[in-house]
Design a protein around this motif. Sequence first.
Motif, mmCIF file in Angstrom:
data_model
loop_
_atom_site.group_PDB
_atom_site.id
_atom_site.type_symbol
_atom_site.label_atom_id
_atom_site.label_comp_id
_atom_site.label_asym_id
_atom_site.label_seq_id
_atom_site.Cartn_x
_atom_site.Cartn_y
_atom_site.Cartn_z
ATOM 1 N N GLY A 187 37.477 17.912 43.780
ATOM 2 C CA GLY A 187 37.276 19.094 44.607
ATOM 3 C C GLY A 187 36.804 20.281 43.790
ATOM 4 N N LEU A 188 37.371 20.470 42.596
ATOM 5 C CA LEU A 188 36.963 21.562 41.716
ATOM 6 C C LEU A 188 35.518 21.384 41.277
ATOM 7 C CD1 LEU A 188 37.805 24.115 40.176
ATOM 8 C CD2 LEU A 188 38.611 22.656 38.321
ATOM 9 N N GLU A 189 35.156 20.153 40.973
ATOM 10 C CA GLU A 189 33.773 19.875 40.553
ATOM 11 C C GLU A 189 32.786 20.244 41.661
ATOM 12 O OE1 GLU A 189 30.967 15.999 39.524
ATOM 13 O OE2 GLU A 189 33.149 15.793 39.483
ATOM 14 N N HIS A 190 33.107 19.837 42.889
ATOM 15 C CA HIS A 190 32.236 20.157 44.024
ATOM 16 C C HIS A 190 32.157 21.657 44.256
ATOM 17 C CE1 HIS A 190 31.228 16.244 46.011
ATOM 18 N NE2 HIS A 190 32.206 15.827 45.214
ATOM 19 N N SER A 246 30.079 23.480 41.582
ATOM 20 C CA SER A 246 28.658 23.189 41.794
ATOM 21 C C SER A 246 28.097 24.040 42.930
ATOM 22 C CB SER A 246 28.479 21.698 42.097
ATOM 23 O OG SER A 246 27.144 21.420 42.430
ATOM 24 N N GLN A 247 28.881 24.154 44.024
ATOM 25 C CA GLN A 247 28.450 24.949 45.165
ATOM 26 C C GLN A 247 28.366 26.430 44.804
ATOM 27 O OE1 GLN A 247 27.450 23.700 48.188
ATOM 28 N NE2 GLN A 247 26.805 25.789 48.614
ATOM 29 N N LEU A 248 29.330 26.918 44.024
ATOM 30 C CA LEU A 248 29.329 28.314 43.596
ATOM 31 C C LEU A 248 28.088 28.609 42.763
ATOM 32 C CD1 LEU A 248 30.788 31.065 43.352
ATOM 33 C CD2 LEU A 248 31.960 30.161 41.344
ATOM 34 N N ASN A 249 27.748 27.715 41.865
ATOM 35 C CA ASN A 249 26.571 27.894 41.020
ATOM 36 C C ASN A 249 25.301 27.997 41.869
ATOM 37 O OD1 ASN A 249 25.191 27.950 38.420
ATOM 38 N ND2 ASN A 249 24.487 25.906 38.938
ATOM 39 N N THR A 265 37.929 32.690 45.415
ATOM 40 C CA THR A 265 39.349 32.663 45.806
ATOM 41 C C THR A 265 39.814 31.222 45.990
ATOM 42 O OG1 THR A 265 39.116 34.794 46.942
ATOM 43 C CG2 THR A 265 41.014 33.426 47.543
ATOM 44 N N GLU A 266 38.962 30.405 46.650
ATOM 45 C CA GLU A 266 39.307 28.993 46.846
ATOM 46 C C GLU A 266 39.385 28.253 45.510
ATOM 47 O OE1 GLU A 266 36.560 27.318 49.610
ATOM 48 O OE2 GLU A 266 36.950 28.828 51.139
ATOM 49 N N ILE A 267 38.462 28.582 44.588
ATOM 50 C CA ILE A 267 38.472 27.951 43.262
ATOM 51 C C ILE A 267 39.755 28.296 42.523
ATOM 52 C CG2 ILE A 267 37.383 28.015 40.973
ATOM 53 C CD1 ILE A 267 34.682 28.192 42.431
ATOM 54 N N LYS A 268 40.196 29.560 42.631
ATOM 55 C CA LYS A 268 41.450 29.967 41.975
ATOM 56 C C LYS A 268 42.637 29.202 42.548
ATOM 57 C CE LYS A 268 44.312 33.953 40.753
ATOM 58 N NZ LYS A 268 45.555 33.241 41.063
ATOM 59 N N GLN A 269 42.667 29.046 43.891
ATOM 60 C CA GLN A 269 43.742 28.275 44.516
ATOM 61 C C GLN A 269 43.730 26.830 44.022
ATOM 62 O OE1 GLN A 269 42.800 28.786 48.654
ATOM 63 N NE2 GLN A 269 43.922 30.703 48.857
ATOM 64 N N LEU A 270 42.534 26.282 43.896
ATOM 65 C CA LEU A 270 42.392 24.903 43.430
ATOM 66 C C LEU A 270 42.874 24.767 41.990
ATOM 67 C CD1 LEU A 270 41.362 22.321 44.769
ATOM 68 C CD2 LEU A 270 39.107 22.783 43.818
ATOM 69 N N ILE A 271 42.501 25.729 41.139
ATOM 70 C CA ILE A 271 42.916 25.705 39.724
ATOM 71 C C ILE A 271 44.428 25.865 39.601
ATOM 72 C CG2 ILE A 271 42.779 26.967 37.533
ATOM 73 C CD1 ILE A 271 39.825 27.517 38.200
ATOM 74 N N ASP A 272 45.013 26.741 40.423
ATOM 75 C CA ASP A 272 46.473 26.926 40.397
ATOM 76 C C ASP A 272 47.183 25.610 40.737
ATOM 77 O OD1 ASP A 272 46.184 29.562 39.708
ATOM 78 O OD2 ASP A 272 46.428 30.333 41.752
ATOM 79 N N SER A 274 36.290 20.103 48.575
ATOM 80 C CA SER A 274 37.362 20.902 47.973
ATOM 81 C C SER A 274 38.032 21.791 49.012
ATOM 82 C CB SER A 274 36.822 21.739 46.815
ATOM 83 O OG SER A 274 35.743 22.541 47.233
ATOM 84 N N SER A 275 37.252 22.291 49.987
ATOM 85 C CA SER A 275 37.847 23.095 51.068
ATOM 86 C C SER A 275 38.833 22.254 51.872
ATOM 87 C CB SER A 275 36.756 23.626 52.000
ATOM 88 O OG SER A 275 35.914 24.525 51.336
#
Length: 456
Positions: free
Chosen positions: A65-68, A71-74, A102-109, A246-247
């Motif tokens: 999910g983080l990888e996806h 990639s989308q953010l980039n 914000t979603e990436i931060k939640q995923l990393i946490d 990831s969402s």
Amino acid sequence: MHSKNVVLLLLCSIIALSKTCACELNISEKAFPHEKLRIVETNVSDCNSNITPQKTVELESLLLGLEHRLSQLNKDVLILEKEDDRELYGVLSLYVIKNEMTEIKQLIDRLNSTTQQHQILTANATKQLESLKTEMQELEKFDTMQVIKGQQAIAALKVDLRKCSEKLNTTVAPTEPPQGTCPRSRLLNVTEPKVYTKGEYPGSYAYGAWGRDPRPEKGKESWYWLVMLTLSNVYANYVRLYSSLSSLIIGVSVPGNVQIHSSNPTTNTIQGPNNVLYGGALYYNCYNQDYVCRFNLTTKSVTTLQLPKGTRYNSKSNFCHLEECYPYTDLDLATDESGVWVVYTTTQDFGNLVLSKLEEGEPPTLRRTWRTSVYKRAVTNTFMACGVLYATRYINREVEEIFYSFNTVTGQERFNIGIFMNKMSTNIQSLNYSPVDQMLHAYCDSNMVSYKVLFG
């Protein structure tokens, strides 16, 4: 008289001696430590309960999910740099990027928390395994008859024999008949679960379906859809959308729900878990009818197709196994590279599976129908891949088997597929194959699980 007295004297002496005779038994071997073995068995059981496939798959899912998401953010940042008009477009794009971060931060946490738990679990498991190894080596000393060593030698010989046999029997594979409607049509295996998530509502909705649109609308290529049966594990009135995997994993639904009707259930809402999304439309069993409904997510319109006379519906011919049946699974909608299919049965087919190809349109129509010799109640699920129908059956709480196939090109049936799937939960309520990424999406007791499908 004298000789009689001598005999009596001898008998009395023997009887007297027998009363005082005693045997001394010396045991040189130590008593087997049964209590120690019981403790070892308990420790092994505890270790097995702590190290589960779910923990590994959860970590893999979060990383995927983080990888996806990265990639989308980039991609979004590159588009903003290229097309920023310094006005409204730029503001809206920045808002989207802020939400993604914000979603990436939640995923990393979540990933950090899971990683720390795994490190602790790994360290504890390593200590336990070393201790168990030492204890088992001590217990092996009691194997005075060399039973364990004999078993190990036999196992090694079996491996050598199998390798030798494989070398002798190596032959050129014969040319096979056409397998289906696309080159990668011979299903060889499925991997261990690649994605595993409890989603937004852990444990809340046991029945449902999820997956990807094999023919998505432009701009929605990375979207995922989810249908949860929100009333009595039978009915639903909306489809929920996620902009990325990831969402879905972290439970952030954007753009949210697309509602079929405000009431649940009512005419033309969803009945049963076996639904699919194709070409921007949801296909499902209409409420209380032997109809396939097609809900256009853009226009919010519903069109219907009545199935042949005698089609079983309203939980009269479900998918089943020995212990239970899955209610309201009379109709199973499926997708593959060529479009949408429907699996069902009729009274005139005596409960055997019937397969029909749907012609797209508003309303959809039936293109062609095939009849099989596999009994529907002996099946737990079906899915389509490359024009081949596959059926599964329940083996036990941990394993499901893909045991049957029907090739719509050759008409060939096979009952010996023998592909086993390791389950993350006891029941699989729906299976959807995605030709976009060759993934098999399973909805299992409110959990969402994906398997990579391996083709020849």
